[in-house]
Design an enzyme around this catalytic site. Structure first.
Site, PDB file in Angstrom:
ATOM      1  CG  HIS A 438      -1.679   1.187   1.544  1.00 49.63           C
ATOM      2  ND1 HIS A 438      -3.059   1.216   1.523  1.00 49.63           N
ATOM      3  CD2 HIS A 438      -1.322   2.448   1.904  1.00 49.63           C
ATOM      4  CE1 HIS A 438      -3.495   2.419   1.846  1.00 49.63           C
ATOM      5  NE2 HIS A 438      -2.444   3.180   2.083  1.00 49.63           N
ATOM      6  CD  GLU A 439       1.605   3.653   3.812  1.00 47.77           C
ATOM      7  OE1 GLU A 439       1.817   4.675   3.128  1.00 47.77           O
ATOM      8  OE2 GLU A 439       0.673   3.584   4.625  1.00 47.77           O
ATOM      9  CG  HIS A 443      -0.084   6.148  -0.536  1.00 45.56           C
ATOM     10  ND1 HIS A 443      -1.286   6.636  -0.988  1.00 45.56           N
ATOM     11  CD2 HIS A 443      -0.314   5.674   0.723  1.00 45.56           C
ATOM     12  CE1 HIS A 443      -2.207   6.471  -0.045  1.00 45.56           C
ATOM     13  NE2 HIS A 443      -1.646   5.883   0.996  1.00 45.56           N
ATOM     14  CD  GLU A 494      -5.008   6.542   2.527  1.00 43.69           C
ATOM     15  OE1 GLU A 494      -4.625   5.352   2.584  1.00 43.69           O
ATOM     16  OE2 GLU A 494      -4.240   7.506   2.709  1.00 43.69           O
TER      17      GLU A 494
END
Length: 712
Positions: A438-439, A443, A494
């Site tokens: 995810h990070e 992103h 997100e």
């Protein structure tokens, strides 16, 4: 007003779970200089964290002054003895302590996760008995009289944060609504200004509307004043000046214990930003920060996340200090090493990916201090587009937060016994995988298309993969992702990052990076997807029926993903209303894991492509149409979530409150003080964090006096 039936949604239960954030081992390994560096950074963070009181609600600063004066004046045991003698029950005193713990943990009277108000789970009369029994009574009686009504009020507008009649916000003065946000946004674009460190104060002078764009800073100045589209715009500095002065003092002390020039330069730029009220200095500090690879002490501080601004542009203050967990960080560094092989496996065309992968630092951290409205599990920062796109960023996974907050001890709601057993065993390791993907690759991926004059940063003639037509959308001068996507931007991003994690966790070799193979790897993939659906169902609690709005970006994102999986059809995912073992209404999630790769995965890949294309091209209209449809909470159809929300709320399990330690400097010796994982321990940690209540109270009151007229 709130009714008795839904009052329980707005209180913290007396059995509220409280957990200690363990970091003793990592802290003990630091040198004396490193400990001093972390101490002063922590002090800066805690003082800055108090700014969140003024970013949350009009009454939050006074509630803090009230409870902190009561708690600081005498030991909890003495206070309790006097309260019981005054007729306060044991249960009510526990409720008071739990309320204080929740308030400190959320840095205000609205939940950091969900933005809904919570009130004391004891009567106003019982609370007043505690006030009068306290040794601080004579000092705080006037504060109690001022704040007691709003402390308990649950009018519809006050139940959640938001604009106008839909909620409470401190990012805009009380006379503003969403239309004012749009008006101010036009001026910000015109002047190429960003809103991260500002609030908006609307007044009328000589019959003309004046918008003051008030920047956070120690210095109190008028930067500019001009007419634009019939209104006056006044840019000033000086917001939160007394607290930021304490932040700067401690950052200056921390700079004396830096291990390298990059850290010293970083802190110097932060101090300039906080003193002068200039965002550019914070950006320059962030540039030094991303260049500081593999520090022993990792830290970041400032006005960072925009989740709670209803316009999605203004940052809430936060500061964290942490120690690197070298063993876990090695896994994340392996993920970074393989990122250039994994990025092409994301479903969008190569032209929609950044021209060059900017290798970030990715570390697992044991948090010493995290000041703000809550403690996340992972972070990808800085949030400044121009730095992220062309210079780089950092990823951090907060390891001790993961283990403290996300381990499954109670039975999971809405799942079968078999899935409950899998969640207990694999929830934390699957979440570590998801956070990493995810990070770093969520992103950290994707390109924004810019046009400056005749210059494009993407190939001329590039076609939109969704329509087959030439690309016509882009970001122009003065436009950023935040300024275009505004209120939907945080949740949308997100969602994109969560989908990237779901998509890539199925890729060959990914789970092996984290040390999982064979049967464990397959279970982790399934649990990751099941956990996302489970979070989507539980997240319906964060939808406000009163305002018909989502109040938590991550919860909305997961609900959207849940709907994408439901729309995939073919029996992949089912959610049904059933009767629980207790005879009360319940929900049951059933995922056919045999269809994960051939039904679920293509649905998420297709959706992820749309998310990225809309973001790359700045097509906020197309993004909103898609995202808002999938975000709808209705009382109709096969999944009447608005009706089912009552079931979700009735079976919710409270989020844990984290008790953080304090660094204590006495006689030139620094020690880490930890506290009991209990409401009493939480209260004691805050009492010792700010022992000089008299001087702190004067600071808080001074800021209150300066701004209260705009939120009366």
């Amino acid at each position: 007003m709130s009714t008795a039936s839904d009052f329980s949604q707005y209180v913290l239960p007396n059995d509220q779970p409280v957990v200690r954030l363990e970091c003793d081992t990592a802290f003990s390994c630091l040198t004396t200089s490193e400990k001093l560096y972390s101490h002063y950074l922590s002090q800066a963070s805690w003082y800055g964290g108090l700014i969140v009181l003024y970013q949350t609600s009009p009454e939050a600063p006074d509630i803090f002054r009230l409870i902190h004066a009561i708690n600081s004046k005498e030991p909890v045991a003495d206070l309790k003895k006097k309260c019981l003698a005054s007729g306060v029950t044991e249960e009510d005193f526990t409720a008071y302590m739990v309320y204080c713990s929740g308030f400190y943990g959320n840095m205000g009277n609205y939940k950091g996760f969900g933005d809904s108000k919570f009130v004391p789970n004891l009567s106003k009369e019982s609370f007043e008995k505690i006030v009068k029994a306290s040794a601080a009574c004579s000092d705080i009686q006037s504060v109690w009289e001022k704040v007691s009504d709003r402390l308990y009020s649950l009018d519809n507008k006050e139940k959640q944060l938001g604009f106008g009649e839909k909620g409470v916000t401190k990012y805009f003065s009380a006379n503003c609504d969403s239309s004012d946000s749009g008006i101010v946004n036009e001026y910000l674009k015109h002047k190429n200004l960003e809103g991260y460190i500002s609030r908006v104060i609307k007044t009328v002078e000589s019959g003309k509307t004046v918008y003051e764009i008030r920047h956070a800073g120690v210095d109190s100045t008028v930067v500019s004043e001009e007419e634009f589209n019939g209104n006056t715009y006044r840019v000033t500095t000086g917001d939160y000046q007394e607290l930021l002065e304490k932040v700067c003092e401690n950052l200056t002390e921390a700079a004396k214990h830096c291990s390298k020039d990059l850290e010293k330069n970083m802190l110097e730029e932060y101090v300039k930003s906080f003193k002068m009220g200039k965002l550019d200095h914070h950006k320059d500090g962030s540039r030094y920060w991303i260049k500081n690879k593999g520090p022993i002490i990792e830290t970041y501080i400032g006005f960072i996340e925009t989740y709670r601004d209803p316009a999605g542009m203004r940052g809430e203050f936060e500061g964290f200090v942490s120690m690197v967990n070298k063993k876990m960080s090695e896994k994340f560094q392996t993920l970074v090493d393989k990122a250039e092989d994994l990025l092409p496996q994301l479903p969008w065309p190569a032209e929609f990916e950044k021209d060059k992968f900017l290798r970030p630092d990715f570390t697992s951290l044991d948090v010493l201090t995290f000041a703000g409205s809550g403690v996340p599990a992972g972070i990808n920062i800085p949030n400044y587009d121009e730095i992220r796109q062309s210079e780089g960023f950092k990823n951090v996974s907060l390891g001790n937060v993961l283990s403290a907050s996300y381990s499954v001890k109670k039975r999971s709601t809405f799942v079968s016994d078999e899935d409950d057993a899998l969640l207990k065993k694999y929830k934390v390791p699957s979440f570590e995988v998801q956070v990493g993907l995810h990070e770093l690759l969520g992103h950290g991926s994707g390109k924004l298309f810019y046009k400056e004059g005749d210059k494009l940063n993407y190939p001329e003639g590039l076609k939109n993969p969704l329509t087959g037509e030439l690309i016509t959308g882009f970001y122009g001068p003065g436009e950023t992702y935040d300024s275009k996507f505004t209120d939907v931007g945080s949740s949308y991003e997100e969602c994109r990052a969560e989908c990237a994690g779901l998509h890539l966790c199925l890729a060959p070799g990914v789970t092996e990076i984290f040390g999982f193979s064979g049967e464990d790897a397959e279970q982790i993939k399934y649990v990751n997807w099941m956990s996302m659906v489970h979070a989507g169902v539980k997240g319906v609690e964060m939808f406000s029926p009163g305002s018909m709005e989502w109040k938590q970006a991550h919860s909305q994102a997961r609900f959207v993903i849940l709907n994408v999986m439901l729309e995939a059809g073919e029996g992949f995912l089912k959610i049904e209303k059933v009767e629980g073992e207790d005879g009360k209404p319940d929900l049951m999630i059933t995922m056919d894991r045999s269809k994960l790769s051939n039904v679920g995965a293509p649905a998420i890949a297709n959706f992820l492509t749309k998310l990225q294309v809309f973001k790359s091209t700045g097509d906020d209209k197309g993004a909103r149409e898609m995202y808002n449809r999938l975000s709808q909470v209705s009382s109709e159809g096969d999944h009447p979530w608005l009706l089912w929300r009552d079931i979700v709320v009735s079976r919710k399990q409270p989020r844990v409150i984290l008790v953080q330690g304090n660094t204590k400097l006495e006689n030139e010796k620094l020690e880490l003080v930890q506290y009991d994982p209990s409401p009493e321990g939480m209260v004691q940690s805050w009492v010792e964090r700010f022992p000089e209540m008299g001087s702190l109270d004067k600071i808080l009151e001074k800021i209150n006096e300066r701004e209260s007229k705009h939120w009366s």
